[in-house]
Enzyme design. Structure first.
Site, PDB file in Angstrom:
ATOM      1  N   TYR A 113       0.841  -1.193   0.000  1.00 16.99           N
ATOM      2  CA  TYR A 113       0.000   0.000   0.000  1.00 16.99           C
ATOM      3  C   TYR A 113       0.871   1.237   0.000  1.00 16.99           C
ATOM      4  CZ  TYR A 113       1.168   0.264   4.955  1.00 16.99           C
ATOM      5  OH  TYR A 113       1.857   0.339   6.141  1.00 16.99           O
ATOM      6  N   CYS A 114       0.257   2.370  -0.378  1.00 18.82           N
ATOM      7  CA  CYS A 114       0.918   3.665  -0.334  1.00 18.82           C
ATOM      8  C   CYS A 114      -0.154   4.729  -0.127  1.00 18.82           C
ATOM      9  CB  CYS A 114       1.739   3.916  -1.600  1.00 18.82           C
ATOM     10  SG  CYS A 114       0.763   3.803  -3.127  1.00 18.82           S
ATOM     11  N   THR A 115       0.186   5.990  -0.242  1.00 18.81           N
ATOM     12  CA  THR A 115      -0.757   7.055   0.097  1.00 18.81           C
ATOM     13  C   THR A 115      -1.981   7.057  -0.803  1.00 18.81           C
ATOM     14  OG1 THR A 115       1.097   8.417   0.852  1.00 18.81           O
ATOM     15  CG2 THR A 115      -1.007   9.530   0.512  1.00 18.81           C
TER      16      THR A 115
END
Length: 299
Positions: free
Chosen positions: A182-184
């Protein structure tokens, strides 16, 4: 800009889309002109592989600008998420041509060819609860300090280009059979999942819409998110429901600071914090104090 406008809620759009883009110099000029006309601020990156950015404007003007970008890039077919800010979140508008819309420097990481399996926010908790899944954060270390998913591996990288080295040194497709990342907002995972698939990892999942979508869609009492989410504007961090968070940023070194960090003896508003105090010269400190004084007098 008058004070009434400054205090008006801004509509913030985080967007990206991978697509083939040509005539970038002309596009940059046209987009800059349109942004100035509508009072849009923020940063928009344009590269041969697509478009990426976080921008803000008064609500009606933002809707018009997104319509304009949709005509150019069909941004509504990519990732497009909205939130709000109680004040202008960026100083100005920057439209920047780039080689990549998210820099990884790995040609094999090509979302046009391959990408991991998207997981909707509503299904994310189930995926990461699987004991066979290795949960991986793809963000930089100053972001993971603000918040992280329960049980996630933190690669402790200072730039996204270091992600490749972390994977090579710490992960093995023969051992990590399932990887969820995941990331922003989702864009880093497009590249990261493509990279891992190219290097032999077979089951690679990533959170569609990123942390921003998860915090918008999942109630706090059902959440596996710990802390707040760092964002690249004057809000600094956001919470569940995309409410503005409690973090600020050190002007001296740009590190995010919690309320506890601001109680540290090394913290001086607009000047220093415990991250940068040891590197701060007297000349730099005096320059920052003068700037902070001038900024305070303007408010």
């Amino acid at each position: 800009m008058n004070k009434n406008t400054e205090n008006t809620a801004y509509k913030v759009a985080a967007l990206y889309r991978f697509l083939s883009v040509e005539n970038i110099p002309a596009l940059r000029k046209d987009i800059s002109t349109k942004a100035e006309e509508l009072g849009v601020c923020g940063t928009l990156l344009i590269a041969p592989e697509g478009v990426n950015g976080t921008i803000a404007a008064l609500p009606d003007n933002m809707d018009l600008f997104i319509d304009y970008l949709d005509e150019l890039f069909e941004v509504r077919k990519g990732e497009l998420k909205y939130s709000s800010a109680t004040r202008k979140p960026f100083l100005r508008m920057k439209v920047r041509p780039k080689k990549e819309i998210i820099t990884m420097k790995a040609p094999e990481a090509n979302p046009h060819i391959r990408v991991g399996t998207y997981v909707e926010a509503e299904d994310w908790n189930k995926v990461i609860s699987d004991p066979e899944v290795t949960l991986l954060d793809t963000r930089n270390e100053y972001e993971t300090r603000v918040g992280i998913f329960e049980g996630a591996l933190d690669p402790d990288i200072s730039t996204f280009t270091e992600f490749k080295d972390y994977v090579e040194k710490n992960l093995d497709p023969n051992k990590q059979k399932k990887v969820a990342m995941y990331c922003t907002g989702g864009i880093r995972c497009e590249k990261a999942s493509s990279y891992m698939l190219a290097h032999g990892f077979e089951e690679v999942y990533h959170l569609k819409g990123g942390i921003l979508k998860y915090l918008e869609a999942i109630p706090a009492d059902q959440s596996k998110w710990e802390g707040e989410c760092f964002v690249f504007d004057h809000r600094v961090s956001i919470k569940h429901g995309l409410e503005e968070g409690d973090y600020s940023v050190c002007f001296g070194c740009r590190e995010p600071l919690s309320a506890e960090d601001r109680e540290h003896e090394s913290f001086e508003n607009g000047v220093s914090c415990h991250h940068c105090i040891d590197k701060l010269t007297p000349e730099r400190a005096q320059s920052l104090r003068m700037r902070n004084k001038h900024m305070s007098e303007r408010i």
